[in-house]
Design an enzyme around this catalytic site. Structure first.
Site, PDB file in Angstrom:
ATOM      1  N   ASP A  82       0.831  -1.201   0.000  1.00 16.14           N
ATOM      2  CA  ASP A  82       0.000   0.000   0.000  1.00 16.14           C
ATOM      3  C   ASP A  82       0.867   1.253   0.000  1.00 16.14           C
ATOM      4  O   ASP A  82       2.057   1.222   0.316  1.00 16.14           O
ATOM      5  CB  ASP A  82      -0.950   0.012   1.202  1.00 16.14           C
ATOM      6  CG  ASP A  82      -0.229  -0.157   2.535  1.00 16.14           C
ATOM      7  OD1 ASP A  82       0.833  -0.807   2.563  1.00 16.14           O
ATOM      8  OD2 ASP A  82      -0.724   0.350   3.556  1.00 16.14           O
ATOM      9  N   GLU A 141      -0.773  -1.919   5.254  1.00 15.91           N
ATOM     10  CA  GLU A 141       0.139  -1.841   6.402  1.00 15.91           C
ATOM     11  C   GLU A 141       0.074  -0.477   7.073  1.00 15.91           C
ATOM     12  O   GLU A 141       0.259  -0.361   8.276  1.00 15.91           O
ATOM     13  CB  GLU A 141       1.583  -2.106   5.940  1.00 15.91           C
ATOM     14  CG  GLU A 141       2.585  -2.282   7.077  1.00 15.91           C
ATOM     15  CD  GLU A 141       3.107  -0.979   7.657  1.00 15.91           C
ATOM     16  OE1 GLU A 141       3.389  -0.929   8.870  1.00 15.91           O
ATOM     17  OE2 GLU A 141       3.228   0.016   6.905  1.00 15.91           O
TER      18      GLU A 141
END
Length: 397
Positions: A82, A141
């Site tokens: 991400d 995350e």
């Protein structure tokens, strides 16, 4: 040629592919819990490879199993993918972010690129592996709810014996591999505090109950938690990052909202700070006659690197004498938090750090608009993690 040497040669030959993948991902970043195109890219990469690929969890997680030709343990390798809500500065890069307000400002594009190619090359050597490798491509995350928690709840660690991860670090020189034993990255909690008093006219404060004054006292009082309630030898920080009391110059605010963050290196310290937060909030209520609502959330645990596994990984890397790795050093505990810690709660794990500093005499910190990395770190990460994986999967004598 040993199996590890063959893997490293294959990775050297694939360095250009790693860089190409990283640049594509960097140009097309996606925020946590929104990684639709990245998920599709991952699935496409594995489509023509002979492997078991599955989506896992409620998000965009992708898991690949590589079954070796001989019996042995199961090792998981994890990388996150991400990006952040950061606008990349005008830096002249041909692969600068094309998604407005979103940037790979932490290196997750590099993590994904090296692990994709490492997985590809491990598949080519699978017949010689003793055991199996689970590749974990993890979303989310950077933002709760954690992608790691989601994947673990969905069974990503079923039958897994060890987990290995790595993070590029712009604060470490290129060629450096960092590690630390035991508590290695901070745990994190978030809090929001809403103070409600009684609004009124600025000329008649005696008829009101000023939430801004109460909030200001609260900010100062919160600073005493770390300075006066935590042993100075323990790592802890508490930050009030937002104080929302916006209004007009002649009106007394009725409500203010504070948002903050705390970091700790031991879970016992977290409990002390949580208790002190609650106690101080009660004291502000009594002192100022306001209502104080505390929303306190435990976000990420302390990352604990299993000492024995970590020492085995480090010893193997030192013995391998990989030319691109110029130093393997205990760089100490790191201040940021990392949701790899959830895997480490479930089974023995270790998290390595890969230096990626750009040698231009400037700092390019993570999470900043001018974050940069030296792309040679991709090959170093792949060789370090790949070598550690093969060392762990050595056949039993």
């Amino acid at each position: 040629m040993t199996l590890a040497a063959e893997l490293r040669q294959r990775l050297t030959n694939s360095e250009a592919e790693m860089i190409q993948i990283r640049r594509h991902l960097h140009a097309h970043p996606e925020l946590s819990h929104q990684e639709v195109a990245t998920h599709a890219y991952l699935r496409q990469f594995y489509q023509d490879l002979d492997c078991q690929v599955r989506d896992l969890g409620t998000g965009q997680g992708v898991v690949v199993d590589i079954q070796g030709g001989h019996p042995g343990p199961k090792l998981a390798l994890r990388a996150d993918f991400d990006a952040l809500a950061v606008t990349e500065e005008e830096n002249g890069l041909a692969f600068r972010s094309q998604n407005s307000g979103v940037m790979h400002a932490c290196g997750h594009d590099a993590h994904t690129a090296y692990l994709l190619v490492l997985a590809q090359q491990l598949m080519a050597l699978r017949a010689q592996l003793s055991g199996s490798i689970r590749i974990i491509h993890q979303p989310a995350e950077e933002k709760a709810p954690s992608g790691a928690q989601d994947l673990i709840a969905a069974g990503v660690l079923d039958e897994v014996d060890r987990v290995l991860g790595a993070h590029v670090m712009s604060t470490m020189p290129l060629g450096a591999i960092g590690y630390h034993l035991a508590e290695s990255q901070t745990g994190r909690s978030n809090f929001q505090i809403t103070i409600t008093g009684k609004g009124g006219h600025g000329s008649m404060p005696q008829l009101s109950n000023d939430a801004i004054v109460a909030g200001s006292y609260l900010v100062v009082a919160l600073q005493t938690i770390v300075s006066r309630r935590i042993d100075p030898s323990e790592h802890a920080s508490l930050t009030v990052g937002s104080f929302d009391g916006c209004g007009t110059s002649n009106a007394i605010q009725q409500t203010v909202t504070l948002k903050g963050d705390l970091r700790i290196m031991k879970e016992e310290t977290r409990q002390v700070i949580h208790q002190q937060l609650r106690q101080i909030c009660r004291g502000i209520e009594a002192t100022f006659g306001v209502q104080v609502q505390l929303d306190l959330q435990t976000d990420v645990p302390v990352l604990y690197n299993d000492p024995q596994f970590t020492q085995e990984v480090v010893a193997g890397l030192k013995a391998a004498q990989i030319p691109e790795i110029t130093q393997i050093t205990d760089f100490g505990a790191q201040d940021p938090s990392e949701d790899f810690s959830y895997y480490a709660l479930q089974c023995p794990s270790t998290f390595l750090y890969v230096g990626c500093d750009v040698a231009d005499g400037q700092t390019h910190p993570h999470h900043s608009p001018d974050f940069k990395l030296d792309e040679r770190c991709l090959l170093i990460a792949a060789k370090a993690v790949g070598t550690a994986a093969l060392n762990y999967l050595k056949p039993e004598k």
